[in-house]
Design an enzyme around this catalytic site. Structure first.
Site, PDB file in Angstrom:
ATOM      1  N   LYS A 175       0.512  -1.218  -0.151  1.00  0.00           N
ATOM      2  CA  LYS A 175      -0.216  -0.092  -0.005  1.00  0.00           C
ATOM      3  C   LYS A 175       0.720   1.321  -0.273  1.00  0.00           C
ATOM      4  O   LYS A 175       2.074   1.021   0.098  1.00  0.00           O
ATOM      5  CB  LYS A 175      -1.089  -0.049   1.364  1.00  0.00           C
ATOM      6  CG  LYS A 175      -0.323   0.113   2.460  1.00  0.00           C
ATOM      7  CD  LYS A 175      -1.274  -0.024   3.932  1.00  0.00           C
ATOM      8  CE  LYS A 175      -0.521  -0.095   5.454  1.00  0.00           C
ATOM      9  NZ  LYS A 175      -1.711  -0.236   5.987  1.00  0.00           N
ATOM     10  N   HIS A 188      -7.307  10.365   5.767  1.00  0.00           N
ATOM     11  CA  HIS A 188      -8.794  10.031   6.552  1.00  0.00           C
ATOM     12  C   HIS A 188      -9.054  11.949   7.036  1.00  0.00           C
ATOM     13  O   HIS A 188     -10.467  11.671   7.046  1.00  0.00           O
ATOM     14  CB  HIS A 188      -8.422   9.808   7.854  1.00  0.00           C
ATOM     15  CG  HIS A 188      -7.018   8.817   8.133  1.00  0.00           C
ATOM     16  ND1 HIS A 188      -5.765   8.454   7.769  1.00  0.00           N
ATOM     17  CD2 HIS A 188      -7.540   7.595   8.280  1.00  0.00           C
ATOM     18  CE1 HIS A 188      -5.313   7.332   7.846  1.00  0.00           C
ATOM     19  NE2 HIS A 188      -6.645   6.642   8.466  1.00  0.00           N
ATOM     20  N   ASP A 260      -8.484   0.758   0.867  1.00  0.00           N
ATOM     21  CA  ASP A 260      -8.555   1.894   1.716  1.00  0.00           C
ATOM     22  C   ASP A 260      -9.999   1.628   2.485  1.00  0.00           C
ATOM     23  O   ASP A 260     -11.060   1.589   1.974  1.00  0.00           O
ATOM     24  CB  ASP A 260      -7.698   2.972   1.903  1.00  0.00           C
ATOM     25  CG  ASP A 260      -6.261   3.113   3.080  1.00  0.00           C
ATOM     26  OD1 ASP A 260      -7.154   2.656   4.398  1.00  0.00           O
ATOM     27  OD2 ASP A 260      -5.422   4.051   2.865  1.00  0.00           O
TER      28      ASP A 260
END
Length: 484
Positions: A175, A188, A260
């Site tokens: 990732k 986020h 994700d």
């Protein structure tokens, strides 16, 4: 749709989902969903899924009585740790320390041992390694999670980490594709932008992913970031051009593609989780990590949205069949592998070899132990509230921020004894730099210990860089400074 066809589509949609749940005992709804075809689960320490390894092993055993699920976790070692390390700090240093040592054989050994610990408790899919090239020193979400700022270095350790993990019978997931290391925003909280064309991506971001794929990585995770030249305002996780065009086509990854966490603002903040899930499937994702707060209600909402997308023709049934085939291959691979031997000594060896010391610290022999002062640093969301610092080796350690009078208070307590100042990513925290500078002005004999990236260091100061804040890093530093 005929009832039978509808039931099969529902099962195929569930076969793409990795939801979360609360507690260390699988709830009834989750066991029922597994029987209906749910792909598996994602474990989160913040949900109470990992109170201890014994409870986790019992939890995964119960899941396997219902089905043969994928059990995924974010266990990078280092600062991002869930397997008990969220309580004590990880016994394995993270990628920055491994990159500083630059011994791929040691990286392979560390990841093999980490994989063995996961296999022992029934986890079979690890959302690691992070193979981002951390070219932005002020990156708020990668930092010490990266092997470093050089693509070639990251590539050789990406291959080693994948190999080690999978030698333990656990699937590795490289990732965050197409590379999160050049951002200065946290996905986020929004959609970071990477202003790079294909040529730059080929040189800078893609080499580690190519190396991971060539090493046989069973999975790759997408990132919620925008590449204007390629995705044109769409997060890569939801972009056919990024997932199918680049990751499948250009890089040749034929394994599973995992998103994700879709509850992150960078993916679903503007459109909601069900729509983000549908778009990710259309783009080419095979497994959807829904996020820590996404439980039974979210599963039902996503299944309903995906079923409607199939009925309307937005989501081709062949796309779901393709995802199911890849996930099936992953499960077949897992069934054919056995675990390795846990080797925690590899972690401490790596942490010790990663230390970089400038200057010579004073000796505390025969005298009063030095005062350890740890300067407060906010952890990013991916790291979470994991313990860090030299406190276990310094019973009267002080943790302080940059408030007025902090320097005077510390200097008073340090009267007649040595002083160790512990930083964490001081280059990103002005208050740390200001307080450390004030303390050094009065105590030039003080020792600085940087437990993040060693970007900032005052000239002439004795400076010890650990390249991470894991328990292993802290122990290595404590040994070097005579505290342990």
């Amino acid at each position: 749709m005929a009832d039978q066809n509808s039931a099969e589509i529902s099962r195929m949609v569930r076969g793409t989902l990795l939801p979360a749940f609360a507690g260390a005992v699988p709830p009834r709804w989750l066991l029922d969903e597994l029987e209906r075809g749910l792909a598996g689960v994602t474990l989160f320490a913040i949900n109470g899924n990992v109170p201890n390894t014994e409870a986790l092993a019992a939890l995964t055993a119960r899941l396997r009585k219902a089905a043969a699920p994928l059990v995924a976790i974010d266990e990078e070692g280092g600062d991002v740790t869930r397997l008990g390390g969220h309580l004590t700090g990880s016994p394995y240093p993270g990628n920055a320390a491994l990159g500083a040592v630059d011994d791929p054989a040691l990286t392979r050994r560390v990841y093999r041992s980490l994989g063995a610990e996961l296999a022992e408790v029934g986890v079979n899919l690890n959302f690691a390694p992070s193979v981002d090239v951390n070219t932005a020193s002020d990156n708020p979400v990668i930092g010490t999670r990266s092997f470093g700022p050089d693509a070639a270095l990251v590539a050789r350790h990406a291959a080693a980490a994948v190999t080690g993990t999978q030698e333990a019978g656990v699937a590795a997931c490289a990732k965050h594709f197409p590379g999160h290391g050049a951002t200065v925003e946290d996905s986020h909280l929004g959609v970071p932008i990477v202003d790079a064309g294909l040529d730059l991506l080929d040189r800078r971001e893609f080499p580690p992913f190519r190396a991971a794929i060539e090493a046989g990585a069973r999975a790759v995770m997408t990132a919620h970031l925008d590449l204007p030249a390629i995705t044109a305002g769409v997060p890569a996780t939801l972009s056919h051009a990024a997932i199918t065009g680049l990751l499948r086509g250009r890089l040749g990854h034929d394994g599973v593609i995992v998103t994700d966490a879709l509850d992150m603002d960078g993916a679903s903040g503007a459109i909601g989780l069900p729509e983000a899930s549908v778009r990710a499937l259309i783009a080419g994702a095979d497994l959807l990590c829904l996020g820590s707060g996404e439980h039974e209600v979210s599963v039902r909402a996503v299944v309903a949205a995906a079923e409607e997308a199939v009925r309307s023709g937005r989501l081709p049934l062949e796309r779901l069949a393709d995802a199911a085939e890849r996930t099936g291959r992953l499960k077949d691979w897992l069934a054919g592998h056995s675990a390795a031997i846990v080797d925690r000594a590899a972690g401490l060896e790596a942490a010790r070899r990663a230390l970089r010391l400038s200057g010579e610290p004073p000796r505390w022999d025969g005298g009063t132990a030095p005062l350890v002062v740890e300067l407060e640093a906010t952890a990013n969301i991916a790291v979470g509230p994991t313990p860090w610092g030299l406190g276990p080796w310094a019973p009267d350690a002080v943790r302080t921020g940059g408030s007025d009078g902090a320097a005077d208070s510390v200097l008073e307590r340090a009267t007649g004894r040595g002083l160790i100042i512990v930083l964490r990513d001081a280059h990103r925290h002005a208050a740390q730099r200001a307080l450390a500078t004030a303390l050094l002005a009065a105590r030039p004999d003080a020792v600085l210990v940087e437990m993040g990236l060693p970007v900032w260091a005052p000239e002439g100061a004795v400076h010890l860089a650990t390249y991470g804040a894991a328990q292993a890093n802290a122990q290595a530093a404590a040994e070097r400074l005579g505290l342990a």
